[in-house]
Design a protein around this motif. Structure first.
Motif, PDB file in Angstrom:
ATOM      1  N   MET A 101      95.389   6.106  32.370  1.00 41.92           N
ATOM      2  CA  MET A 101      94.245   6.428  31.512  1.00 41.92           C
ATOM      3  C   MET A 101      93.473   5.157  31.145  1.00 41.92           C
ATOM      4  N   LEU A 102      94.192   4.040  30.961  1.00 38.99           N
ATOM      5  CA  LEU A 102      93.539   2.775  30.638  1.00 38.99           C
ATOM      6  C   LEU A 102      92.629   2.329  31.782  1.00 38.99           C
ATOM      7  N   GLN A 103      93.112   2.445  33.024  1.00 42.69           N
ATOM      8  CA  GLN A 103      92.291   2.079  34.179  1.00 42.69           C
ATOM      9  C   GLN A 103      91.096   3.020  34.324  1.00 42.69           C
ATOM     10  N   PHE A 105      89.572   4.567  31.844  1.00 44.92           N
ATOM     11  CA  PHE A 105      88.632   4.199  30.789  1.00 44.92           C
ATOM     12  C   PHE A 105      87.873   2.928  31.165  1.00 44.92           C
ATOM     13  N   ARG A 106      88.586   1.933  31.706  1.00 44.60           N
ATOM     14  CA  ARG A 106      87.957   0.685  32.129  1.00 44.60           C
ATOM     15  C   ARG A 106      86.930   0.944  33.227  1.00 44.60           C
ATOM     16  N   ALA A 107      87.294   1.780  34.198  1.00 46.17           N
ATOM     17  CA  ALA A 107      86.372   2.105  35.283  1.00 46.17           C
ATOM     18  C   ALA A 107      85.117   2.790  34.745  1.00 46.17           C
ATOM     19  N   TRP A 108      85.283   3.684  33.790  1.00 52.80           N
ATOM     20  CA  TRP A 108      84.145   4.394  33.210  1.00 52.80           C
ATOM     21  C   TRP A 108      83.284   3.441  32.388  1.00 52.80           C
ATOM     22  N   THR A 109      83.920   2.548  31.615  1.00 50.68           N
ATOM     23  CA  THR A 109      83.197   1.622  30.745  1.00 50.68           C
ATOM     24  C   THR A 109      82.379   0.607  31.535  1.00 50.68           C
ATOM     25  N   PHE A 110      82.994  -0.009  32.533  1.00 53.12           N
ATOM     26  CA  PHE A 110      82.319  -1.064  33.280  1.00 53.12           C
ATOM     27  C   PHE A 110      81.616  -0.576  34.540  1.00 53.12           C
ATOM     28  N   GLY A 111      81.765   0.678  34.865  1.00 51.14           N
ATOM     29  CA  GLY A 111      81.104   1.233  36.043  1.00 51.14           C
ATOM     30  C   GLY A 111      81.705   0.769  37.353  1.00 51.14           C
ATOM     31  N   THR A 112      82.985   0.396  37.334  1.00 54.14           N
ATOM     32  CA  THR A 112      83.656  -0.032  38.567  1.00 54.14           C
ATOM     33  C   THR A 112      84.735   0.980  38.921  1.00 54.14           C
ATOM     34  N   ARG A 113      84.739   1.400  40.154  1.00 54.66           N
ATOM     35  CA  ARG A 113      85.755   2.346  40.621  1.00 54.66           C
ATOM     36  C   ARG A 113      86.839   1.588  41.364  1.00 54.66           C
ATOM     37  N   PRO A 114      88.026   2.207  41.499  1.00 56.01           N
ATOM     38  CA  PRO A 114      89.076   1.563  42.294  1.00 56.01           C
ATOM     39  C   PRO A 114      88.650   1.453  43.759  1.00 56.01           C
TER      40      PRO A 114
END
Length: 137
Positions: A101-103, A105-114
């Motif tokens: 969930m942390l990853q 949230f980070r992806a959503w916040t910064f606009g970066t996907r795995p």
């Protein structure tokens, strides 16, 4: 935009052509099929002494997100056609997902996907020994 890499397991050597390349930008068709078309002429020649480890095409498609960043929209893998000539290939695409969930949230916040650091991993068979159980009642 679509990026293409060729990958081969030991025994095949790129004799002629490019190992990777990038296509033009495209948009989804407006009909019911909603297809993307990339006109990317592929002219490669591989050389080998045995048929084991047939070369593969690794495709990764990029798109623009709501922040204007290039992000991965999907990965696909298929084998290089055996015969020369024109071929129409249909690749199933997939997108990696964040594992926590942390990853997410980070992806959503910064606009970066795995993304994969090395896309050549997709052409290898190691690590895909998982078992799927299907129960039919």
């Amino acid at each position: 935009m679509c990026h293409m890499d060729t990958f081969s397991i030991s025994g095949y050597y790129l004799e002629q052509g490019l190992e990777d390349g990038i296509t033009q930008m495209t948009k989804k068709s407006r009909d019911e099929r909603q297809q993307f078309v990339w006109n990317f002429p592929l002219d490669v020649t591989f050389k080998s002494t045995n048929p084991h480890g047939w070369p593969q095409l690794i495709v990764h498609a990029y798109g623009i997100d709501f922040l204007g960043n290039d992000v991965v929209r999907g990965y696909g893998v298929c084998h290089v056609p055996i015969t020369p000539g024109n071929h129409k290939l249909r690749l199933p695409m997939f997108v990696p997902e964040s594992t926590s969930m942390l990853q997410k949230f980070r992806a959503w916040t910064f606009g970066t996907r795995p993304e994969y650091v090395d896309v050549k991993v997709l052409g290898q068979g190691e690590g895909r020994e998982g078992m799927i159980y299907i129960f039919i009642h």
